[in-house]
Design an enzyme around this catalytic site. Sequence first.
Site, PDB file in Angstrom:
ATOM      1  N   HIS A  97       0.904  -1.540  -0.190  1.00 41.74           N
ATOM      2  CA  HIS A  97      -0.085  -0.134   0.307  1.00 41.74           C
ATOM      3  C   HIS A  97       1.179   1.411  -0.128  1.00 41.74           C
ATOM      4  CE1 HIS A  97       1.020   0.988   4.849  1.00 41.74           C
ATOM      5  NE2 HIS A  97       0.948  -0.512   3.849  1.00 41.74           N
ATOM      6  N   GLU A 198      -1.978  -7.673   7.671  1.00 42.68           N
ATOM      7  CA  GLU A 198      -0.819  -6.777   7.755  1.00 42.68           C
ATOM      8  C   GLU A 198      -0.382  -8.557   9.738  1.00 42.68           C
ATOM      9  OE1 GLU A 198       2.563  -6.174   7.544  1.00 42.68           O
ATOM     10  OE2 GLU A 198       3.288  -5.034   7.448  1.00 42.68           O
TER      11      GLU A 198
END
Length: 303
Positions: A97, A198
């Site tokens: 990201h 994550e």
Amino acid sequence: MKFARVCVALGAAAGALAAAVEASSSAGSTFTYEVVTGIFKQDDPTIPPAEIGATPASFGLIDESPLRWLKLKAKILSLNLFAPRNTQYKLLFLGRHGEGWHNVAEAFYGTPAWDETWSKLDGNGTIVWGPDAQLTPLGEAQAANVTLLWEKELQAGIPIPEILYSSPMSRAAKTARISFEWLWKTGKRALILENFREVIGVHTCDERKTKTYIREQFGDIMNIERGFTEQDELWTADHRETNDEQNVRLKKALDFVFSHGGTYVSVTAHSGALNAAFRVMGHRDYSIPTGGVVPVLLKAIKA
Ligand SMILES: *[C@@H]1O[C@H](CO)[C@@H](O)[C@H](O)[C@H]1NC(C)=O
Ligand SMILES: *[C@@H]1O[C@H](CO)[C@@H](O)[C@H](O)[C@H]1NC(C)=O
């Protein structure tokens, strides 16, 4: 043009093979992985990642010739055609990201103070990074840069991702939204997999939103995998996943990818999650900058 005809013939044969592979795969399959090296700068341990940067020319493809992507596609088609029945190859585009508010805060406070104190809070009164840290304006600009690179390489015949996956975290899904705007326009959709999120626990930035929220934000371009829970049942304030736990989880994510279709696959995720994926693959250590993309030609052998 002879070369083009060979490519078309190989393409048809590989299509039939892909259908056969898909039909014989079950979601519970497990694989061992090996990176095919010598293709991208990112897979060459002698080139420092800082020298390569987030979005190198041609995504880091070493071959700079005009036919570079056609040659790579022909190579992957023939690898899959002549591979033993239990072996397949996929080209993965692994994206991190763009910059999120938690990245800003970690840089501002330094990693020790971030890990010890600030990561456990939702913000500092000026900025908010949890739960589910959002992209900063710079993060959105980094994601838009990835679009520019795709547009450029499409003219050189880069294979379009057939299957796209995203982490359920907003910063990753938003990055995918911006990076692949040109693909959503064609009706393409991504699949959100929990296992691409994550590192789980303790840091508020890594606590996800509800399934309802994610569907509201991204349901126009993304499906959510079956079994995805409404609430985040994995995140707790007192345990952060160990590397071993991450390895097990990211191996499941890769096994899912290799149990499903598509030779050309995009994944939009996170540095920690992709580091674990690299360990599982046997890829060199590689810290992807925010907004970076690392392509990997990956060989999988079904157990
Ligand atoms: C909060 O963090 C940002 C940068 O991460 C910083 O610019 C700001 O000054 C901080 N606010 C406070 C109240 O410390
Ligand atoms: C976009 O890419 C260009 C060229 O690679 C780079 O110079 C620029 O800093 C990038 N912008 C962002 C916001 O990452």
